[in-house]
Design a protein around this motif. Structure first.
Motif, PDB file in Angstrom:
ATOM      1  N   ALA A 166     -60.712 -27.037  23.562  1.00  0.00           N
ATOM      2  CA  ALA A 166     -59.190 -26.782  23.835  1.00  0.00           C
ATOM      3  C   ALA A 166     -58.658 -26.154  23.136  1.00  0.00           C
ATOM      4  O   ALA A 166     -57.809 -26.212  23.299  1.00  0.00           O
ATOM      5  N   ILE A 167     -59.560 -25.298  22.350  1.00  0.00           N
ATOM      6  CA  ILE A 167     -58.461 -24.656  20.466  1.00  0.00           C
ATOM      7  C   ILE A 167     -58.104 -23.361  21.943  1.00  0.00           C
ATOM      8  O   ILE A 167     -57.447 -22.848  21.575  1.00  0.00           O
ATOM      9  N   PHE A 168     -60.067 -22.434  22.438  1.00  0.00           N
ATOM     10  CA  PHE A 168     -58.847 -21.871  22.756  1.00  0.00           C
ATOM     11  C   PHE A 168     -58.301 -21.586  24.156  1.00  0.00           C
ATOM     12  O   PHE A 168     -57.568 -21.027  24.312  1.00  0.00           O
ATOM     13  N   THR A 169     -58.875 -22.477  25.253  1.00  0.00           N
ATOM     14  CA  THR A 169     -57.454 -22.317  26.116  1.00  0.00           C
ATOM     15  C   THR A 169     -56.025 -22.590  25.786  1.00  0.00           C
ATOM     16  O   THR A 169     -55.727 -22.151  26.472  1.00  0.00           O
ATOM     17  N   THR A 170     -55.155 -23.489  24.738  1.00  0.00           N
ATOM     18  CA  THR A 170     -54.393 -23.448  23.937  1.00  0.00           C
ATOM     19  C   THR A 170     -53.735 -22.072  23.768  1.00  0.00           C
ATOM     20  O   THR A 170     -52.277 -22.448  23.931  1.00  0.00           O
ATOM     21  N   VAL A 171     -55.009 -21.490  22.869  1.00  0.00           N
ATOM     22  CA  VAL A 171     -54.547 -20.318  21.897  1.00  0.00           C
ATOM     23  C   VAL A 171     -54.419 -18.853  23.558  1.00  0.00           C
ATOM     24  O   VAL A 171     -53.149 -18.134  23.003  1.00  0.00           O
ATOM     25  N   TYR A 172     -54.638 -19.389  24.637  1.00  0.00           N
ATOM     26  CA  TYR A 172     -54.715 -18.781  25.871  1.00  0.00           C
ATOM     27  C   TYR A 172     -53.133 -18.237  25.765  1.00  0.00           C
ATOM     28  O   TYR A 172     -52.734 -16.952  25.256  1.00  0.00           O
ATOM     29  N   ASN A 173     -52.282 -19.113  25.804  1.00  0.00           N
ATOM     30  CA  ASN A 173     -51.250 -19.108  26.534  1.00  0.00           C
ATOM     31  C   ASN A 173     -49.932 -18.391  24.823  1.00  0.00           C
ATOM     32  O   ASN A 173     -49.447 -17.705  25.490  1.00  0.00           O
ATOM     33  N   THR A 174     -50.164 -18.804  23.736  1.00  0.00           N
ATOM     34  CA  THR A 174     -49.991 -18.797  22.604  1.00  0.00           C
ATOM     35  C   THR A 174     -49.857 -17.083  22.277  1.00  0.00           C
ATOM     36  O   THR A 174     -48.862 -16.710  21.991  1.00  0.00           O
ATOM     37  N   THR A 175     -50.532 -16.125  22.739  1.00  0.00           N
ATOM     38  CA  THR A 175     -51.265 -14.748  23.016  1.00  0.00           C
ATOM     39  C   THR A 175     -49.340 -14.180  23.419  1.00  0.00           C
ATOM     40  O   THR A 175     -49.493 -12.874  23.352  1.00  0.00           O
ATOM     41  N   TRP A 176     -48.459 -14.802  24.489  1.00  0.00           N
ATOM     42  CA  TRP A 176     -47.606 -14.727  24.806  1.00  0.00           C
ATOM     43  C   TRP A 176     -47.159 -13.945  23.656  1.00  0.00           C
ATOM     44  O   TRP A 176     -46.206 -12.462  23.990  1.00  0.00           O
ATOM     45  N   TYR A 177     -47.122 -14.379  22.770  1.00  0.00           N
ATOM     46  CA  TYR A 177     -46.275 -13.530  21.427  1.00  0.00           C
ATOM     47  C   TYR A 177     -46.502 -12.654  20.314  1.00  0.00           C
ATOM     48  O   TYR A 177     -45.799 -11.686  20.039  1.00  0.00           O
ATOM     49  N   ILE A 178     -47.973 -12.065  20.929  1.00  0.00           N
ATOM     50  CA  ILE A 178     -48.083 -10.887  20.604  1.00  0.00           C
ATOM     51  C   ILE A 178     -47.679  -9.863  21.246  1.00  0.00           C
ATOM     52  O   ILE A 178     -46.997  -8.885  20.599  1.00  0.00           O
ATOM     53  N   GLY A 179     -47.725  -9.962  22.543  1.00  0.00           N
ATOM     54  CA  GLY A 179     -47.391  -8.959  23.271  1.00  0.00           C
ATOM     55  C   GLY A 179     -45.649  -9.088  23.162  1.00  0.00           C
ATOM     56  O   GLY A 179     -45.359  -8.100  23.360  1.00  0.00           O
ATOM     57  N   SER A 180     -45.368 -10.035  22.403  1.00  0.00           N
ATOM     58  CA  SER A 180     -43.841  -9.927  22.794  1.00  0.00           C
ATOM     59  C   SER A 180     -43.573  -9.791  21.411  1.00  0.00           C
ATOM     60  O   SER A 180     -42.516  -8.970  21.130  1.00  0.00           O
ATOM     61  N   ILE A 181     -44.156  -9.712  20.678  1.00  0.00           N
ATOM     62  CA  ILE A 181     -43.892  -9.258  19.234  1.00  0.00           C
ATOM     63  C   ILE A 181     -44.053  -7.411  19.153  1.00  0.00           C
ATOM     64  O   ILE A 181     -43.556  -6.837  18.333  1.00  0.00           O
TER      65      ILE A 181
END
Length: 528
Positions: A166-181
């Motif tokens: 659950a943690i890893f699959t949820t983290v996947y889409n949040t890394t959108w913000y790493i690229g965005s930053i």
């Protein structure tokens, strides 16, 4: 379905995780070499989402750069929309072939093929001589992103330890913000370059994540579920043992997982539930489809598209027109988003999917109403305080948005699908994302220019509809092993094998044995 709790027991003793109805003590992934190495390598898999985030923020940044606007001859609102919208059209057209790559060649090949196409697109984009060439490059970029995006979350979901899925699959889409930053602050820095390199440098660097993925994805083990689906059960067991039990094939968790996965996939194949229309045929699948389609639409058509791709238009409307100020706000907002989204990933199994979706959607609706009022007040009075209040509401809105809609967009939708429909089902979700984004990115700049803050009223009403829809159709799946989530949608009609088999699963297994007694081992036949 109104507000109903998911079928089955989702409770688990604190400090434990559950497989096939049995509880096991939590393990520390940092203390297990193979698990630790696998999770570190998965960083290169999640780069697909980061690449997507980089692109969104880069376009925002480029549209704030005078050098870019001058080179593109001060593009109109419709052309600005096309810069972003054409990428999502490319993604939409790639979706029909994406599951055949992911299911046919494997999850790793899907990521690699998508990355190769993206590198080609970045080369074309960076060398653009006019807006037509730039638009063509972005079409191919969207095509490549769709293929990689259609494989990466599947690999993460299917290889992670049950305790950490659950943690890893949820983290996947949040890394959108790493690229965005990275893109936001990079374009802020290159704004000081007087030449065309101010926008070509950010464009060139967009190829870096794809280059890393091509180089490193082969060190990540392939999905054991994919191996089993291709009749390579020994490889699947080896991967499960290597990743989940430090190579111990006799580990109880590994054996329970292996049996459950192997039998469930065999039953799904026997039932021939693999076509594009399967999600329309049963009550449980139609429920899944409603969630997939709504999640894709809600995640992008909730007002966030106004800021994600056209923050310049929003800020222009409240009197903040300085490019440097706009870039700073965009950069700080992305850092804030990343912090909130990443933090909430660790509460998915503690709070639950359904409560997080309800909190996020209700909060977004409330804040967006205030955002609209403040925008109207600024338009009527030109008082700076009202404009500053809008900026504050943007940050608060994204606080609620990132409570659920960032990470759980992929984390929730990928887990509710059975293996046989996972790749195709995710295409339905991503298709709605692309449809919503194509509409948003093409229509938003035109609507903002034409009617200003009044356009926000549409989203206020829509968010109210979203809240009602989530209440009636989104169910809880926390603390449930991947194959067993089928129970929450299909009840005892779920096609589930292993020790957690449903009645339908046991019947299907018996039918398989009658047709092919050699399909399972002597021990399994004896258990019947």
């Amino acid at each position: 379905m109104g507000g109903a709790t998911a079928l089955g027991d989702t409770s688990v003793t604190p400090g434990h995780f559950k497989v096939a109805g049995k509880e096991f003590p939590h393990i520390k992934w940092t203390s297990l070499k193979n698990l630790r190495n696998t999770y570190l390598l998965l960083f290169f898999v999640v780069l697909t989402s980061a690449t997507n985030g980089y692109d969104g923020s880069m376009v925002n940044g480029l549209l704030s750069l005078k050098q870019f606007k001058d080179y593109m001859r001060d593009p109109s609102a419709s052309i600005k929309g096309l810069f972003s919208g054409i990428m999502f059209l490319g993604s939409l057209l790639a979706l029909p072939i994406t599951p055949y790559i992911a299911d046919g060649l494997g999850r790793r090949w899907g990521i690699c093929i998508g990355s190769i196409i993206m590198i080609f697109a970045v080369i074309l984009q960076s060398a653009s001589m006019n807006f037509q060439m730039f638009i063509a490059a972005r079409f191919f970029l969207g095509f490549g992103v769709a293929i990689a995006h259609g494989s990466a979350p599947l690999l993460i979901t299917e290889i992670c330890h049950p305790q950490h899925r659950a943690i890893f699959t949820t983290v996947y889409n949040t890394t959108w913000y790493i690229g965005s930053i990275i893109a936001a602050w990079l374009t802020f820095g290159t704004n000081n370059i007087a030449s065309q390199w101010s926008w070509r440098i950010p464009s060139i660097l967009q190829a870096l994540p794809s280059l890393l993925q091509i180089s490193c994805v082969w060190f990540v083990p392939e999905s054991p579920r994919w191996y089993i689906s291709k009749g390579q059960s020994e490889k699947a067991l080896s991967v499960l043992a290597h990743v989940h039990a430090e190579g111990n094939v006799d580990d109880e968790v590994v054996q329970l997982e292996y049996e459950e996965i192997k039998e469930t996939i065999a039953i799904e194949k026997e039932a021939e539930q693999t076509g594009w229309l399967e999600l329309f045929k049963t009550k449980g699948n139609r429920h899944r489809l409603l969630i997939l389609v709504s999640a894709g639409l809600f995640s992008q058509w909730s007002g966030n598209g106004l800021v994600s791709y056209y923050i310049t238009g929003v800020l222009d409307g409240i009197g903040i027109t300085d490019p440097n100020t706009q870039l700073v706000i965009n950069g700080v907002l992305n850092i804030w988003n990343c912090i909130i989204a990443t933090t909430m990933c660790f509460f998915v199994d503690k709070i639950g999917r359904r409560p997080l979706f309800l909190i996020a959607t209700g909060g977004m609706m409330f804040v967006f109403i205030i955002w609209t009022i403040c925008s109207e007040r600024y338009d009527a009075t030109k008082v700076k305080a009202n404009g500053n209040a809008v900026v504050a509401m943007i940050f608060l809105y994204y606080t609620f948005y990132n409570t659920a809609w960032s990470g759980l967009l992929v984390g929730y939708t990928v887990e509710i699908l059975p293996f046989s429909l996972r790749a195709k089902g995710m295409c339905y979700m991503f298709a709605m994302v692309d449809v919503a984004l194509f509409f948003n990115t093409y229509v938003n700049p035109i609507a903002l220019k034409s009617i200003g803050w009044k356009y926000y009223i549409v989203y206020c009403a829509w968010l109210g509809f979203e809240l009602v829809f989530v209440w009636f159709f989104y169910i809880e799946t926390k603390n449930t092993p991947l194959e067993e989530i089928a129970r929450h949608f299909d009840g005892d009609a779920a096609l589930l094998g292993g020790h957690a088999a449903t009645e339908k699963g046991r019947i299907m297994k018996s039918e398989i044995l009658e047709k092919d007694p050699a399909h399972v081992g002597e021990e399994e036949r004896h258990s019947l």
